[in-house]
Design a protein around this motif. Sequence first.
Motif, PDB file in Angstrom:
ATOM      1  N   ASP A 134       4.800   8.771  -2.204  1.00  0.00           N
ATOM      2  CA  ASP A 134       5.012   7.624  -1.431  1.00  0.00           C
ATOM      3  C   ASP A 134       5.270   6.227  -2.068  1.00  0.00           C
ATOM      4  OD1 ASP A 134       4.371   9.153   1.053  1.00  0.00           O
ATOM      5  OD2 ASP A 134       2.334   9.205   0.474  1.00  0.00           O
ATOM      6  N   PHE A 135       6.075   6.406  -3.071  1.00  0.00           N
ATOM      7  CA  PHE A 135       6.489   5.228  -3.873  1.00  0.00           C
ATOM      8  C   PHE A 135       7.155   4.270  -3.018  1.00  0.00           C
ATOM      9  CE2 PHE A 135       8.968   2.688  -6.929  1.00  0.00           C
ATOM     10  CZ  PHE A 135       8.280   2.268  -7.927  1.00  0.00           C
ATOM     11  N   GLU A 136       6.916   2.782  -3.022  1.00  0.00           N
ATOM     12  CA  GLU A 136       7.402   2.106  -2.425  1.00  0.00           C
ATOM     13  C   GLU A 136       8.610   1.177  -3.206  1.00  0.00           C
ATOM     14  OE1 GLU A 136       4.547  -0.549  -0.485  1.00  0.00           O
ATOM     15  OE2 GLU A 136       3.201   1.090   0.472  1.00  0.00           O
ATOM     16  N   HIS A 150       3.665  -0.803  -4.921  1.00  0.00           N
ATOM     17  CA  HIS A 150       2.611  -0.192  -4.446  1.00  0.00           C
ATOM     18  C   HIS A 150       2.782   1.179  -4.211  1.00  0.00           C
ATOM     19  CE1 HIS A 150      -0.360   0.613  -0.698  1.00  0.00           C
ATOM     20  NE2 HIS A 150      -0.787   0.935  -1.771  1.00  0.00           N
ATOM     21  N   THR A 151       1.936   2.201  -4.723  1.00  0.00           N
ATOM     22  CA  THR A 151       2.382   3.782  -4.620  1.00  0.00           C
ATOM     23  C   THR A 151       0.889   4.452  -4.615  1.00  0.00           C
ATOM     24  OG1 THR A 151       3.549   5.514  -5.186  1.00  0.00           O
ATOM     25  CG2 THR A 151       2.822   4.075  -6.825  1.00  0.00           C
ATOM     26  N   TRP A 152       1.115   5.652  -4.858  1.00  0.00           N
ATOM     27  CA  TRP A 152      -0.141   6.670  -5.082  1.00  0.00           C
ATOM     28  C   TRP A 152       0.148   7.355  -6.440  1.00  0.00           C
ATOM     29  CZ3 TRP A 152      -4.762   6.839  -2.088  1.00  0.00           C
ATOM     30  CH2 TRP A 152      -4.712   6.223  -1.136  1.00  0.00           C
ATOM     31  N   PHE A 153      -0.956   7.645  -7.301  1.00  0.00           N
ATOM     32  CA  PHE A 153      -0.544   8.317  -8.516  1.00  0.00           C
ATOM     33  C   PHE A 153      -1.592   9.374  -8.793  1.00  0.00           C
ATOM     34  CE2 PHE A 153      -1.935   7.954 -13.303  1.00  0.00           C
ATOM     35  CZ  PHE A 153      -1.011   8.340 -13.619  1.00  0.00           C
ATOM     36  N   VAL A 154      -0.746  10.568  -9.430  1.00  0.00           N
ATOM     37  CA  VAL A 154      -1.634  11.817  -9.799  1.00  0.00           C
ATOM     38  C   VAL A 154      -1.731  11.771 -11.152  1.00  0.00           C
ATOM     39  CG1 VAL A 154      -1.627  14.283  -9.609  1.00  0.00           C
ATOM     40  CG2 VAL A 154      -0.537  12.865  -7.704  1.00  0.00           C
TER      41      VAL A 154
END
Length: 453
Positions: A134-136, A150-154
Amino acid sequence: MADDDADDLRETPLTGSALRRGARLASLPAGFAARTTWGIGRRLVGAPAAAVMNDVQRRTADQVFSVLGQLKGGAMKFGQALSIFEAALPEELVAPYRETLTKLQDAAPPMGAATVRRVMEREFGPDWADRFPDFEITPAAAASIGQVHHTWFVPEPGAEPVEVAVKLQYPGAGDALRSDLRQIGRLARLFGTLMPNLDVKALVAELQERVAEELDYSLEADAQARFAEAFADDPEIVVPRPLAHTERALVTTWLPGDRSLADVITTGTQQERDHLGEAYVRFLFAGPVRAGLLHADPHPGNFRVLPDGRLGVVDYGAVARVPDGLPAPIGPLLRAAADGDYATVAEGLRTEGFLKPGTRIDAEVLERYLSPLVTPIVDDTFSFDREWLRRQSQRLATPGPDGMSTALKLNVPPEYLLIHRVWAGGIGVLCQLGATARFRAIVSDSLPGFATA
């Protein structure tokens, strides 16, 4: 340079428009020369000197703020530093340009989507999208040498994603930054006309000295980790934790909310101004004690307002390393000044190297000269405002004993230069906020030697 890097350099808005940026900066001295000639002409036909100077300043401000508002790199970084001191300018001069200055504190045009994808692949590998779901592509914020997504990171395979901010450095930022600052350094006389009480040469030199550190996000990650640990349990300050980094990319925990201190300056309530102004000062003073570091980029865009009212602090590329805290004499000397004991202050300044060898200075003159730094901590509370700062700045810029003649007797030792710049910038921001708070108590709590002097 690799082909991919060359493509990035052609496409990024920071470096791809280098010729246009250079031309815009080069237009400033030509415009200033024309305005000065025009001013001389007006003087020759009997126009009052003050009115002519006001006209020249106003026309200079119009061009300077217009050019800086269109640029990135060193020009924008200088503009951000300049914007902190706008509260010291006459209202009739700066009022039309306040919106431009505010934008310089907190925004800039972003990189293109294709460039962003190439930078992410270069920094995190071809499978970067798997690690950043979901990288913006559209950045949440963009500034002088980098932009934030803004995004999510694993963090590792199988781990739960973490909501993060990814700070990406513009390709070619280093060369562009150095080039712009060199050119701005040559324009110091022009900016001195706009702000005669600001040492523009020293400001540019300081920005140039910090370039290497600000461009290395590994150093920034280390400094931010130290601040995050030091403020982990603070009820008013939030420092996002760094989770991963390369030399040109930094991943940190996400700060919610879409307002900065720059927005509070423009639209905040008085309650917000007072509360956040106090938190702002507490952070600047507490950093050296808790983390052994001084956050050295105090412009309002680096301070975010969280939905619960806490103050989030970002951008740790510019820090002063003070492992033993601020220099030990500062607390006792400030306390002596607050108590009106300027004989002790003069002796302490001489010992620390602030007074040039063989110089003498009257205690009452020194008291009046140092009042912008001391007045806010004399009483339990103090109200900062633009008019107070303008009066102080105009007085310090005059040639009499309360101004320039005293300044010429003083010297700021190298170990105090950045501290002085941060404090002066902090006062500028507080005056923009119009904050009222218990600043004496903050200094007493955070500055060793003040309470016990």
